[in-house]
Scaffold this motif. Structure first.
Motif, PDB file in Angstrom:
ATOM      1  N   GLY A 100     103.644  91.341 -10.253  1.00 30.18           N
ATOM      2  CA  GLY A 100     104.221  90.777 -11.367  1.00 30.18           C
ATOM      3  C   GLY A 100     104.557  91.641 -12.518  1.00 30.18           C
ATOM      4  N   SER A 101     104.963  91.276 -13.727  1.00 30.16           N
ATOM      5  CA  SER A 101     105.313  91.959 -14.826  1.00 30.16           C
ATOM      6  C   SER A 101     105.099  91.426 -16.097  1.00 30.16           C
ATOM      7  CB  SER A 101     106.806  92.319 -14.857  1.00 30.16           C
ATOM      8  OG  SER A 101     107.657  91.096 -14.841  1.00 30.16           O
ATOM      9  N   CYS A 102     104.962  91.994 -17.382  1.00 34.63           N
ATOM     10  CA  CYS A 102     104.920  91.165 -18.285  1.00 34.63           C
ATOM     11  C   CYS A 102     105.764  91.822 -19.479  1.00 34.63           C
ATOM     12  CB  CYS A 102     103.289  91.424 -18.914  1.00 34.63           C
ATOM     13  SG  CYS A 102     102.241  90.784 -17.939  1.00 34.63           S
ATOM     14  N   SER A 103     105.902  90.912 -20.577  1.00 35.61           N
ATOM     15  CA  SER A 103     107.112  91.253 -21.632  1.00 35.61           C
ATOM     16  C   SER A 103     106.652  90.567 -22.924  1.00 35.61           C
ATOM     17  CB  SER A 103     108.338  91.039 -21.138  1.00 35.61           C
ATOM     18  OG  SER A 103     108.715  89.683 -21.085  1.00 35.61           O
ATOM     19  N   THR A 116     106.620  85.732 -28.007  1.00 32.31           N
ATOM     20  CA  THR A 116     106.303  84.981 -26.920  1.00 32.31           C
ATOM     21  C   THR A 116     105.844  86.200 -25.734  1.00 32.31           C
ATOM     22  OG1 THR A 116     108.033  83.317 -27.232  1.00 32.31           O
ATOM     23  CG2 THR A 116     107.676  83.947 -24.928  1.00 32.31           C
ATOM     24  N   ILE A 117     104.899  85.810 -24.966  1.00 31.24           N
ATOM     25  CA  ILE A 117     104.429  86.757 -23.739  1.00 31.24           C
ATOM     26  C   ILE A 117     104.771  86.085 -22.596  1.00 31.24           C
ATOM     27  CG2 ILE A 117     102.532  87.869 -22.951  1.00 31.24           C
ATOM     28  CD1 ILE A 117     103.067  88.860 -25.659  1.00 31.24           C
ATOM     29  N   LYS A 118     105.558  86.754 -21.856  1.00 32.13           N
ATOM     30  CA  LYS A 118     105.619  86.062 -20.235  1.00 32.13           C
ATOM     31  C   LYS A 118     105.099  87.327 -19.350  1.00 32.13           C
ATOM     32  CE  LYS A 118     109.799  83.484 -21.653  1.00 32.13           C
ATOM     33  NZ  LYS A 118     111.452  83.539 -21.463  1.00 32.13           N
ATOM     34  N   TYR A 131      95.131  85.266 -18.390  1.00 29.60           N
ATOM     35  CA  TYR A 131      95.881  86.482 -19.067  1.00 29.60           C
ATOM     36  C   TYR A 131      95.289  86.679 -20.341  1.00 29.60           C
ATOM     37  CZ  TYR A 131      99.344  84.954 -15.680  1.00 29.60           C
ATOM     38  OH  TYR A 131      99.765  84.474 -14.279  1.00 29.60           O
ATOM     39  N   SER A 132      94.652  88.161 -20.766  1.00 33.40           N
ATOM     40  CA  SER A 132      94.177  88.339 -22.179  1.00 33.40           C
ATOM     41  C   SER A 132      95.163  89.414 -22.741  1.00 33.40           C
ATOM     42  CB  SER A 132      92.667  88.855 -22.013  1.00 33.40           C
ATOM     43  OG  SER A 132      92.040  87.740 -21.150  1.00 33.40           O
ATOM     44  N   ALA A 147      94.496  87.275 -27.885  1.00 34.40           N
ATOM     45  CA  ALA A 147      94.801  85.964 -27.196  1.00 34.40           C
ATOM     46  C   ALA A 147      94.278  85.791 -26.123  1.00 34.40           C
ATOM     47  CB  ALA A 147      96.117  85.642 -27.524  1.00 34.40           C
ATOM     48  N   PHE A 148      94.208  84.647 -25.454  1.00 35.52           N
ATOM     49  CA  PHE A 148      93.967  84.584 -24.093  1.00 35.52           C
ATOM     50  C   PHE A 148      94.556  83.166 -23.551  1.00 35.52           C
ATOM     51  CE2 PHE A 148      90.437  82.642 -26.108  1.00 35.52           C
ATOM     52  CZ  PHE A 148      90.116  81.318 -25.569  1.00 35.52           C
ATOM     53  N   SER A 149      95.004  83.272 -22.044  1.00 37.09           N
ATOM     54  CA  SER A 149      95.835  81.952 -21.826  1.00 37.09           C
ATOM     55  C   SER A 149      95.422  81.686 -20.381  1.00 37.09           C
ATOM     56  CB  SER A 149      97.071  82.014 -22.193  1.00 37.09           C
ATOM     57  OG  SER A 149      98.105  80.768 -21.641  1.00 37.09           O
ATOM     58  N   THR A 150      95.526  80.512 -19.742  1.00 36.50           N
ATOM     59  CA  THR A 150      95.640  80.251 -18.395  1.00 36.50           C
ATOM     60  C   THR A 150      96.977  80.306 -17.886  1.00 36.50           C
ATOM     61  OG1 THR A 150      95.404  77.923 -18.714  1.00 36.50           O
ATOM     62  CG2 THR A 150      93.559  79.105 -18.490  1.00 36.50           C
ATOM     63  N   GLU A 151      97.993  80.249 -19.159  1.00 41.21           N
ATOM     64  CA  GLU A 151      99.541  80.021 -18.528  1.00 41.21           C
ATOM     65  C   GLU A 151     100.218  81.528 -18.593  1.00 41.21           C
ATOM     66  OE1 GLU A 151     100.826  77.611 -17.476  1.00 41.21           O
ATOM     67  OE2 GLU A 151      98.870  76.043 -17.777  1.00 41.21           O
ATOM     68  N   TYR A 152     101.058  81.805 -17.986  1.00 40.31           N
ATOM     69  CA  TYR A 152     101.799  83.163 -17.598  1.00 40.31           C
ATOM     70  C   TYR A 152     102.653  83.084 -19.099  1.00 40.31           C
ATOM     71  CZ  TYR A 152     106.085  81.144 -15.816  1.00 40.31           C
ATOM     72  OH  TYR A 152     107.359  80.408 -15.872  1.00 40.31           O
ATOM     73  N   ASN A 153     103.004  82.070 -19.613  1.00 44.35           N
ATOM     74  CA  ASN A 153     103.784  82.039 -20.785  1.00 44.35           C
ATOM     75  C   ASN A 153     103.143  81.651 -21.840  1.00 44.35           C
ATOM     76  OD1 ASN A 153     105.939  81.794 -22.216  1.00 44.35           O
ATOM     77  ND2 ASN A 153     107.598  81.016 -20.769  1.00 44.35           N
ATOM     78  N   PHE A 154     102.963  82.429 -22.988  1.00 43.32           N
ATOM     79  CA  PHE A 154     102.338  81.654 -24.046  1.00 43.32           C
ATOM     80  C   PHE A 154     102.841  82.421 -25.338  1.00 43.32           C
ATOM     81  CE2 PHE A 154      99.730  85.187 -22.131  1.00 43.32           C
ATOM     82  CZ  PHE A 154      99.538  85.903 -23.153  1.00 43.32           C
ATOM     83  N   GLN A 155     102.479  81.943 -26.430  1.00 43.86           N
ATOM     84  CA  GLN A 155     102.770  82.473 -27.839  1.00 43.86           C
ATOM     85  C   GLN A 155     101.558  82.815 -28.604  1.00 43.86           C
ATOM     86  OE1 GLN A 155     105.134  78.976 -28.830  1.00 43.86           O
ATOM     87  NE2 GLN A 155     106.995  80.380 -28.872  1.00 43.86           N
ATOM     88  N   VAL A 156     101.898  83.918 -29.480  1.00 48.02           N
ATOM     89  CA  VAL A 156     100.832  84.591 -30.526  1.00 48.02           C
ATOM     90  C   VAL A 156     101.447  84.898 -31.594  1.00 48.02           C
ATOM     91  CG1 VAL A 156      99.649  85.520 -28.162  1.00 48.02           C
ATOM     92  CG2 VAL A 156     101.317  86.912 -29.384  1.00 48.02           C
ATOM     93  N   ARG A 157     100.461  85.086 -32.654  1.00 47.18           N
ATOM     94  CA  ARG A 157     100.771  85.829 -33.947  1.00 47.18           C
ATOM     95  C   ARG A 157      99.939  86.983 -33.979  1.00 47.18           C
ATOM     96  NH1 ARG A 157     100.983  80.256 -34.364  1.00 47.18           N
ATOM     97  NH2 ARG A 157     102.975  79.544 -35.443  1.00 47.18           N
ATOM     98  N   LEU A 158     100.552  88.134 -34.626  1.00 46.92           N
ATOM     99  CA  LEU A 158      99.953  89.359 -34.207  1.00 46.92           C
ATOM    100  C   LEU A 158      99.658  89.900 -35.605  1.00 46.92           C
ATOM    101  CD1 LEU A 158     102.657  90.715 -31.898  1.00 46.92           C
ATOM    102  CD2 LEU A 158     100.261  89.932 -31.240  1.00 46.92           C
TER     103      LEU A 158
END
Length: 380
Positions: A100-103, A116-118, A131-132, A147-158
């Motif tokens: 996989g990859s992340c962006s 947005t994290i994908k 995903y953490s 942040a943490f999520s069970t979805e591969y696509n999630f949104q965060v504030r930093l």
């Protein structure tokens, strides 16, 4: 690993452990090709301990330095005067998620911007658990979960980036259901402070304004979502900590002796007393600012006390938020101390209840943050 000699063992001459690596994914000794690991002697007392005793230890360095090998066999050989006896155990090493990859997008924003994290296309035979997202500015050892999520696509504030460059760095942990993790570094982003919204919040807390609920930060904090609340508490706490440091420096430069200033930041260097006549107006202004920011922390902590405690990630994020919020110990009121103390206890109890079911790394990370939180409130 340990072994026991059963039966007549008086003629035992030696014990030796052998290590083999397998060539396929089968656990059946009939179809697996085993090859002797020929570096055992080279790593004696480094990776391997007790190779000629009944108790044998192989450190995790063996596996970390041979990630391509998923099958291992540990064999013990008992040599007697007239015969030998062997016994072996086969192990399958859990492989981390792969392919996989992340962006992250966008690459610029403020503390209220939605990023947005994908992380598409990750695969693991055991399935992807979560995903953490961890962040830091200049020192990776100071990274914190955001942040943490069970979805591969999630949104965060930093939180805001480095004071000089505004850069914020990231690593994402992609974890399978057996707690094997792949760490993925993604692009750094520029995150700047939103002074207008922060100052609006401070002013409305100071005046107990009825319009405080119109503040965008308060609206996010009121969501009850532990990711959103944790992200905003961490961002705001870092801003308040920065403001507190600046106020301390300003007070010292205005001639206020260190002994006339409340408790300094935990872990900070002892403030040097300057032999300048006491500036009464500067001390008054310092105390006004101190009380103002203390009231903001008092207000913020209420959003943490009723969040659900669900998983080890939940404990890590909430305890990290509390550790950040209590960092400036000179701005902690009695009410804040009481609420934080109770929440730390609840998180500790939840961690104790699940520690046998979670990974060592998760338990350690949560414990470290809880210890930091406890240390902060005990040093007021």
């Amino acid at each position: 690993l340990f072994t026991i000699c059963i039966g007549t063992c008086t003629s035992l001459e030696s014990i030796k452990w052998n290590i083999y690596q397998g060539s396929d994914n089968s656990t059946s000794s009939n179809s697996t090709q085993w090859t002797l690991f020929n570096q055992t002697s080279s790593y004696e007392n480094i990776w391997f301990f007790g190779t000629n005793t009944s108790n044998f230890t192989a450190t995790d360095e063996l596996f970390l330095n041979n990630l391509q090998i998923s099958l291992w066999r540990f064999e013990v050989v008992y040599t007697f005067q007239s015969e030998t006896s062997t016994s072996a155990l086969n192990f399958i090493i859990n492989q981390p998620p792969s392919n996989g990859s992340c962006s992250i997008n966008p690459l610029n924003g403020t503390i209220t911007t939605l990023f947005t994290i994908k992380c598409p296309n990750w695969y693991d035979v055991d399935g992807i658990q979560d995903y953490s997202l961890y962040t830091w500015t200049t020192d990776i050892s100071q990274r914190i979960m955001i942040a943490f999520s069970t979805e591969y696509n999630f949104q965060v504030r930093l939180p805001a980036g480095d004071n000089k460059t505004s850069l914020l760095n990231f690593v994402i942990y992609v974890r399978d259901f057996l707690n094997s993790i792949t760490q993925v570094n993604i692009s750094s982003v520029n995150v700047i402070r939103d002074f207008a919204i922060i100052n609006d919040l401070i002013d409305k807390v100071k005046t107990s304004s009825s319009t405080i609920t119109n503040n965008p930060i308060v609206q996010l904090l009121s969501s009850g979502n532990q990711n959103v609340v944790g992200q905003m508490i961490i961002s705001l706490s870092q801003e308040l900590n920065q403001m507190n440091s600046e106020n301390l420096d300003k007070a010292i430069s205005n001639g206020i002796p260190a002994v006339d200033i409340s408790v300094s930041l935990l872990g900070s260097q002892r403030l040097q007393q300057i032999s300048i006549p006491l500036n009464e107006s500067a001390l008054i202004n310092y105390n006004i600012e101190l009380n103002s920011l203390a009231n903001v922390r008092d207000y913020l902590v209420t959003f943490l006390t009723n969040l659900l405690i669900t998983t080890s990630n939940s404990i890590i994020l909430q305890s990290s938020s509390l550790a950040q919020l209590t960092q400036a110990t000179n701005q902690l009121t009695r009410n804040t101390l009481m609420l934080v103390s109770n929440r730390c206890y609840e998180l500790s109890a939840a961690l104790y209840a699940m520690f046998e079911k979670i990974s060592y790394e998760d338990a350690q990370s949560a414990s470290n943050q809880l210890f930091q939180c406890a240390s902060n409130i005990l040093n007021v």
